[in-house]
Design a protein around this motif. Sequence first.
Motif, mmCIF file in Angstrom:
data_model
loop_
_atom_site.group_PDB
_atom_site.id
_atom_site.type_symbol
_atom_site.label_atom_id
_atom_site.label_comp_id
_atom_site.label_asym_id
_atom_site.label_seq_id
_atom_site.Cartn_x
_atom_site.Cartn_y
_atom_site.Cartn_z
ATOM 1 N N LYS A 95 0.855 -1.182 0.000
ATOM 2 C CA LYS A 95 0.000 0.000 0.000
ATOM 3 C C LYS A 95 0.889 1.229 0.000
ATOM 4 O O LYS A 95 1.929 1.258 0.645
ATOM 5 C CB LYS A 95 -0.900 0.009 1.228
ATOM 6 N N ARG A 96 0.477 2.239 -0.721
ATOM 7 C CA ARG A 96 1.265 3.461 -0.821
ATOM 8 C C ARG A 96 0.989 4.387 0.340
ATOM 9 O O ARG A 96 -0.054 4.340 0.952
ATOM 10 C CB ARG A 96 0.939 4.160 -2.131
ATOM 11 N N GLY A 97 1.952 5.222 0.633
ATOM 12 C CA GLY A 97 1.777 6.249 1.656
ATOM 13 C C GLY A 97 2.274 5.815 3.021
ATOM 14 O O GLY A 97 2.734 4.707 3.220
ATOM 15 N N ARG A 98 2.159 6.737 3.965
ATOM 16 C CA ARG A 98 2.599 6.479 5.324
ATOM 17 C C ARG A 98 1.604 5.602 6.055
ATOM 18 O O ARG A 98 0.407 5.635 5.765
ATOM 19 C CB ARG A 98 2.760 7.799 6.079
ATOM 20 N N LYS A 99 2.099 4.877 7.037
ATOM 21 C CA LYS A 99 1.226 4.072 7.874
ATOM 22 C C LYS A 99 0.452 4.996 8.803
ATOM 23 O O LYS A 99 0.957 6.041 9.211
ATOM 24 C CB LYS A 99 2.025 3.080 8.706
ATOM 25 N N LYS A 100 -0.763 4.586 9.191
ATOM 26 C CA LYS A 100 -1.548 5.358 10.136
ATOM 27 C C LYS A 100 -0.946 5.182 11.515
ATOM 28 O O LYS A 100 -0.269 4.188 11.806
ATOM 29 C CB LYS A 100 -2.986 4.876 10.128
#
Length: 64
Positions: free
Chosen positions: A55-60
């Motif tokens: 998955k793209r982006g930063r982790k929550k």
Amino acid sequence: MLSMVGNWKMYLAEPEDETDYDVFKASEESGKPLGGETFVEKLEVLLGRPLKPKKRGRKKKGDR
């Protein structure tokens, strides 16, 4: 492959399909294998490492 392509000389003489070329090029540039989900899953098992894109982006915050 032999059963899929009867006459290799004719097959190789056919003009390239731009759509196929774009798909091959994208796979080459990403370094990810080109194939169906089952094929990629089998490769992951054989190689013992993930090959599917993450998955793209930063982790929550809660996922850390």
